[in-house]
Design an enzyme around this catalytic site. Structure first.
Site, PDB file in Angstrom:
ATOM      1  N   SER B  14       0.830  -1.213   0.000  1.00 15.74           N
ATOM      2  CA  SER B  14       0.000   0.000   0.000  1.00 15.74           C
ATOM      3  C   SER B  14       0.863   1.262   0.000  1.00 15.74           C
ATOM      4  O   SER B  14       0.520   2.271  -0.621  1.00 15.74           O
ATOM      5  CB  SER B  14      -0.966   0.000   1.188  1.00 15.74           C
ATOM      6  OG  SER B  14      -0.277   0.090   2.411  1.00 15.74           O
ATOM      7  N   ASN B  15       2.010   1.228   0.669  1.00 15.59           N
ATOM      8  CA  ASN B  15       2.919   2.376   0.589  1.00 15.59           C
ATOM      9  C   ASN B  15       3.493   2.507  -0.826  1.00 15.59           C
ATOM     10  O   ASN B  15       3.590   3.609  -1.353  1.00 15.59           O
ATOM     11  CB  ASN B  15       4.056   2.233   1.607  1.00 15.59           C
ATOM     12  CG  ASN B  15       3.696   2.789   2.977  1.00 15.59           C
ATOM     13  OD1 ASN B  15       3.230   3.929   3.081  1.00 15.59           O
ATOM     14  ND2 ASN B  15       3.881   2.001   4.022  1.00 15.59           N
ATOM     15  N   ASN B 107      13.807   3.698   4.370  1.00 10.27           N
ATOM     16  CA  ASN B 107      12.854   2.775   4.991  1.00 10.27           C
ATOM     17  C   ASN B 107      11.810   3.550   5.780  1.00 10.27           C
ATOM     18  O   ASN B 107      12.075   4.669   6.234  1.00 10.27           O
ATOM     19  CB  ASN B 107      13.602   1.815   5.942  1.00 10.27           C
ATOM     20  CG  ASN B 107      12.684   0.753   6.527  1.00 10.27           C
ATOM     21  OD1 ASN B 107      11.817   0.213   5.845  1.00 10.27           O
ATOM     22  ND2 ASN B 107      12.861   0.466   7.804  1.00 10.27           N
ATOM     23  N   HIS B 109       9.111   3.028   9.105  1.00 10.22           N
ATOM     24  CA  HIS B 109       8.867   2.133  10.234  1.00 10.22           C
ATOM     25  C   HIS B 109       7.728   2.698  11.083  1.00 10.22           C
ATOM     26  O   HIS B 109       7.724   3.887  11.404  1.00 10.22           O
ATOM     27  CB  HIS B 109      10.146   1.995  11.067  1.00 10.22           C
ATOM     28  CG  HIS B 109       9.989   1.019  12.199  1.00 10.22           C
ATOM     29  ND1 HIS B 109       9.994  -0.343  12.006  1.00 10.22           N
ATOM     30  CD2 HIS B 109       9.779   1.207  13.518  1.00 10.22           C
ATOM     31  CE1 HIS B 109       9.807  -0.946  13.167  1.00 10.22           C
ATOM     32  NE2 HIS B 109       9.672  -0.026  14.094  1.00 10.22           N
TER      33      HIS B 109
END
Lengths: 199, 199
Positions: B14-15, B107, B109
């Site tokens: 989804s990201n 990244n 998180h």
């Protein structure tokens, strides 16, 4: 009957001062029964006395932790203190003492726990380059800077921030949030989230 | 010349989808050169293809990490990819690969690092009863969920929160913050805080 707080400090006692003043002005429906320190020269002791609060030095240095904690618990029981409030107290309480006062010891820590437990949390957040840090108020359990979280507030690290300005911002939030939590605790307006597993 | 992104996914992606759409609509001045996964059945691969993006499966399962990373780095070099974007990629990259692409791996998180690195961060934040958690975008170094922080956003846990509603809130913030950071990285509008020591 007003609820009773005892406050432990090791340093300047700026959180203690804010809490004591908020008791005096009635924002927190409690009184500060006494302020104690492991250090006889803690500036917080003098500050407490100037607010008319009794102070005591716990004999950590001369007699060790066990004796010091015995002095503390005896005084707490004798005075029927409702909450023990840690405000920059740089000693770790023994598991035995924590169990005796289970659910009645409150601590403030300058990070968003579980991030950065331990000393120098602001400096370590700064060095890590975090964009957001904050303040946590929690009930104390046997682990350091750990236990049910009562309140947290974020503090944003701005682009022009310095370590000094960040420390000021965090201390300002500490002063605000600690009194608010104690007011709510005293008024039984704060419930700890139950039924969740620890980290 | 548009900058080039490669995106790694293991799950729904989804990201990845949000980033790819923001490249297509010009919010991020870059193109997604390819999307790769360690899992041949990752839903993100199908999503990428439906957006007209090439996909590849890295042979982690059949040939192991070393071969899989060789396939990846060869493709990255051949395509002259500028940034490798991790979007729910559930493998840890080897120190060798991280060094080869130093400063070029990004990244996201779902916690305010350094709080709660590792898997299931949202669930662990929930179980810890935190009042504030959030999202971190960072450059990847050799440690897991660690490296220079590019952006962080707080997410408040409300009194009526459930784990599911918290997950939704955090994923919404992820989608917003990740594209914003990539836009700023591509536009050279984002500087990593230098000269600070790691936690």
């Amino acid at each position: 009957m007003k609820k009773k707080l005892a406050i432990l400090v090791s340093g300047t006692g700026s959180n203690m001062e804010e809490i004591a003043k908020n008791c005096i002005r009635g924002f927190i429906n409690a009184e500060v029964t006494f302020v104690a320190s492991d250090k006889s020269d803690a500036a917080g002791l003098e500050k407490a006395r100037s607010l008319g609060i009794s102070t005591m030095v716990l004999p950590y240095l001369k007699e060790g932790q066990e004796s010091a904690e015995k002095v503390l618990i005896d005084k707490i029981l004798k005075e029927q203190v409702d909450w023990l409030v840690l405000a920059g107290f740089m000693r770790i309480l023994s598991p035995g003492l924590v169990q005796k006062l289970s659910g009645k010891i409150v601590n403030i820590h300058p990070s968003l726990l579980p991030a950065l437990p331990g000393t120098k949390a602001i400096e370590r957040a700064w060095n890590a380059g975090v964009k957001i840090t904050g303040v946590t108020v929690h009930l104390v359990d046997e682990k350091v800077d750990h236990g049910p979280i009562l309140a947290q507030e974020p503090v944003r690290v701005s682009g022009s921030e310095t370590l000094e300005s960040l420390e000021r911002k965090i201390h300002d939030v500490e002063h605000r949030i600690y009194s608010r939590v104690l007011r709510d605790l005293v008024n039984r307006n704060l419930s700890v989230t139950e039924g969740r597993k620890p980290v």
